[in-house]
Design an enzyme around this catalytic site. Structure first.
Site, PDB file in Angstrom:
ATOM      1  CE  LYS A 185      -1.061   2.490   2.694  1.00 43.79           C
ATOM      2  NZ  LYS A 185      -0.727   3.775   3.403  1.00 43.79           N
ATOM      3  CB  THR A 196       2.608   4.511   5.942  1.00 39.22           C
ATOM      4  OG1 THR A 196       2.605   5.388   7.026  1.00 39.22           O
ATOM      5  CG2 THR A 196       3.597   3.415   6.143  1.00 39.22           C
TER       6      THR A 196
END
Lengths: 409, 409
Positions: A185, A196
Site C-alpha cells: 500500500k 505510509t
C-alpha cells in the site's frame, strides 16, 4: 566454484501473499475507519524466517519499534497484524504500550508466541489508538488461503490508495517450485494522516533469516527505495518478508547455485509493487520511469534517477504533457554530483532531446505522443561511466494539492 | 582589540539599486518578450568592487561563465546587463558566444572595459538568444537615478513574478551615511522556461572586493540560501553586489570596528529580498517561516528549517489551513540528522502542538487563526543543542500546478 543455473521466473499478476504454500490472510472492518476494511493479518502455518527494512525517519512509529523487538529474537515470525486508519506514530508512551498490546492480542488469537508476531500501522499521526476496536476486530479475522480473503487483506491495509496492489512470481529451485507473493500500500511516500508505504511479502522458500535480510536489503535498494511520490518519508514505512520453507528446497544462501534466481524473483515482486505504488501516487495520472546510464558511480545513477522523478517541475511538465527537457537538466544539475553538461544526452521515449551539451531539434508532436503514454519514459546518459539505475515516480496534479490541502479535516 | 560600535540600521522599503550614491539603472522592452520590459542595466559612475555567488547547479548558463570571467579580472565591475525571456542556458557553444557578445555590446554602449561588465539572463532554457533584439534594445537604455527608471529596471528582470522586489537600508560608518539597495526576481527556485532567482545589490560603501565577497557569502547563507519554493535550483541563479566607495568611509574589512554593521545592513537587504521571493513563489498565497532552535549544529538547524518549508505536505497543509503537525514531524524526521523525538517540541505561532515526544491538546480554532495569517510561523526546538536557523517558503497550491503544467506552451 559452483555453477550458476538460471531459472525461468514466471510473473503471476494474480499472485498474492497466499500464493506460497502455508500462508493464510484476511482483512476485516473493526471500526478505526468509517466503513472501509481496516484490520488485516497474514499467518504462516509454521514459523517463517523473516526480514524487514524500516523507514529512515528518526521518528519511527511505535509498531515499528515493537516489530523490531520481535525480529531481534531470532527473526522467526508466524503472523503480522496490520491496521489502517491510525499510524500509532508520535503517540508517546501510551502509543508504545498500545503497540505491545496489539502484538499480544494477535499472538493470543492465533496461539503464537508474542516474539513471533509482528505489528504494523498506517493512518493518522498523533492520535491515540482505539484499542477497543482492535480488541473487537481481531476475533473477526478468519485467515485462509482463498483469493477472496487475500483481497480483503490487500484492501484492509490501504489508505488513500485508489487500488489494491498485489503480485507474485514462481520459479524452480532444486527442482522444487518456489513462490513469492506480495501486497503493498502507499500513495505518497508520506501522508502523516493516512499515509505510509507498506510491503508484505511471503515465500515458501527455505532460507535462513540472515540471508533473507541480505537479499531483501539488496532488492529494496533498486525497487522500493527508488520510488518517490512527493519526496517524503513516513514514520511508518516498512517492508516485511516471511519465508516458511514449505517448498522443500535446500536452504538458500549466497553460495547456493540459484541464489541469484531467488534474489531476482524477490526483486521482481518488489519492483512490480513499487511501480504500482508510484503509479497510484496521490492525484497521479501517469507513471514516470527515469533511467540513468553512463554515471560514474551507482550512487550517482540512483540519486540522479530519483532527482528526475522527484522534481516538482518535471512532474508538472509530465502532467501538462509539455516536452520541457530544461526541467530534466535542472533536476540532474542539482543532484549533488559533478555532472558535465557537454557529456549529457537526454531522451524522452526514443526521442533524443539534448545531445552532449547541445539542444536537438525534435518534433513536438512526437514528444507529445511520448507524454500521452500512461508510462512516460525519460532517459539520460551522463557520459562519465558505466553505472546505471532506474527510478519511478508520478506526475504532480491539481488532485495532489486537493488531496493534501485538507486531508485531516 | 578594537571597540565594536553598533550603528542603527534604517530599513527603507522604497530603497532600490539607485539609492546608493553613483548608481543609475533602466529597463526597456527590446522584444525578447511580447510586450513586457525585458532588458535592464545597472551602471555605476565609477568602477565598483564586486562580489557574486552563483547557482550550485552543474549546468551553469553561459552568462554566468562570462560574468565569472569578468569577476576574475580584479572584481571591479561598472555595469551589469540583464535580460528576461531567454536564459541562454544549455545553448552550447553559440550560447557562450552570444553571452560574450552581450557583454561587449553593453561595454561599448556605456564606454566601459568588457572586463568591467557583467551579464545575466533569465527565461526559456535551450533556445538561441535573439541577438538582433539585444542589439536593438541596448541603445534604448538610458540609465539614470530616478525612481521611475529604477522601477523599469526591477520590472525588466521579472519572469513569472507577480510583483517587483526592491528594498534598501541606510546606516552610518565613520560618520558617513552608507546606503545599500537591492532588486531581485524569482518566483520558484527554478522554472527552466521562465525561471531563476536573481539578486542585484548596490552600495556606496568603500570596501575591497575580497571583503565584499566574504560578507556576501556569509549573509547569503542565512538569507537567499534559506528560501525554497519548489526545492529546485536554476541554471542561472546569481546574486551580484557592487560597492563603488562614493560614501567616503574608511574601507571596510573584518578588523574595521563597524564590519558587523555593514554585514548586518547587507544581510537585511538580502533577507528582505529573499522573503519577497518566497512570498511570491509560483501560485503561493502565504509566506511560511520555519525557525529551528536547539539543534546540535548550525548545519542541522539550517537543513531542518529548509526541510520544513520545503515539504510538499507541509506546504499543502498550510494552503488548506490544516494544523497537521504530523507533517512537520515527517519533514524533520527525514532531514538526514539523528533527531530524538522525545526531545522535540513544535509550535504553530505561539501554540504548542507537540511537546517533547507527546502530542498536545490544542484549540483547532486557535490553530486555524495562525494558519490564516499571511505569514505562517512554524517553530521547532530539537532539544539537543544551541544552534538555530530560519528558512522561508510558501504554500503549494492549485496555481503552482497550473503555472507549471503547461508553461512552455
Amino acid at each position: 566454484m559452483q555453477e550458476v543455473v538460471e531459472a525461468s521466473i514466471k510473473t503471476d499478476q494474480n499472485g498474492s501473499v497466499v500464493s506460497p504454500k502455508g500462508f493464510k490472510a484476511d482483512g476485516v472492518h473493526c471500526g478505526l475507519r468509517y466503513t472501509k476494511l481496516d484490520l488485516g493479518v497474514i499467518v504462516s502455518e509454521v514459523p517463517a524466517s523473516a526480514a524487514a527494512v524500516y523507514t529512515q525517519s528518526c521518528f519511527q512509529a511505535a509498531p515499528l519499534k515493537v516489530t523490531q523487538e520481535s525480529m531481534a529474537g531470532g527473526s522467526r515470525i508466524q503472523a503480522v497484524l496490520i491496521n489502517s486508519g491510525n499510524a500509532n506514530a508520535c503517540t508517546g508512551k501510551q502509543g508504545l504500550a498500545n503497540a505491545y498490546s496489539m502484538r499480544r492480542l494477535c499472538a493470543e488469537a492465533f496461539g503464537l508466541d508474542e516474539m513471533q508476531t509482528a505489528v504494523s500501522s498506517t493512518g493518522v499521526i498523533g492520535e491515540p489508538m482505539n484499542m477497543e476496536k482492535i480488541m473487537e476486530g481481531i476475533p473477526l479475522l478468519k485467515p485462509d488461503r482463498s483469493e477472496e480473503h487475500a483481497r480483503a487483506f490487500e484492501t484492509a491495509i490501504l489508505t488513500t490508495d485508489t487500488c489494491i496492489k498485489h503480485t507474485g512470481v514462481a520459479f524452480e529451485i532444486d527442482g522444487q517450485e518456489i513462490r513469492i507473493g506480495g501486497a503493498a500500500k502507499g500513495s505518497g511516500m508520506i501522508h502523516p494522516n493516512m499515509g505510509t508505504m507498506l510491503g508484505f511479502l511471503t515465500s515458501d522458500a527455505a532460507i535462513e533469516p540472515e540471508y533473507l535480510q541480505m537479499a531483501l536489503k539488496e532488492v529494496t535498494d533498486t525497487t522500493f527505495n527508488q520510488i518517490t511520490v512527493d519526496g517524503e518519508t513516513s514514520t511508518n514505512d516498512m517492508v516485511l518478508v516471511m519465508a516458511n520453507g514449505l517448498a522443500g528446497n535446500e536452504p538458500l544462501h549466497p553460495g547456493h547455485p540459484q541464489w541469484n534466481d531467488f534474489k531476482e524473483g524477490l526483486g521482481e515482486v518488489c519492483k512490480q509493487l513499487a511501480m504500482m505504488i508510484a503509479r497510484d501516487g496521490e492525484g497521479a495520472t501517469k507513471l514516470i520511469e527515469a533511467k540513468i546510464s553512463g554515471a560514474a558511480t551507482l550512487e550517482e545513477a540512483r540519486t540522479a534517477a530519483k532527482k528526475v522523478v522527484g522534481s516538482s517541475l518535471v512532474k508538472t511538465a509530465v502532467y501538462g504533457e509539455d516536452a520541457n527537457w530544461g526541467r530534466i537538466i535542472g533536476a540532474l544539475g542539482h543532484s549533488g554530483f559533478s555532472i558535465c553538461a557537454e557529456k549529457v544526452t537526454i531522451w524522452l521515449g526514443d526521442l533524443c532531446l539534448f545531445s552532449r551539451g547541445e539542444p536537438n531539434t525534435f518534433s513536438e508532436e512526437e514528444a507529445a505522443r511520448c507524454l500521452q503514454e500512461s508510462t512516460v519514459m525519460i532517459r539520460a546518459d551522463l557520459g562519465s561511466g558505466d553505472a546505471e539505475a532506474v527510478a519511478w515516480g508520478c506526475d504532480l496534479t491539481y488532485d495532489y494539492v486537493k488531496i493534501n490541502a485538507s486531508y485531516r479535516t
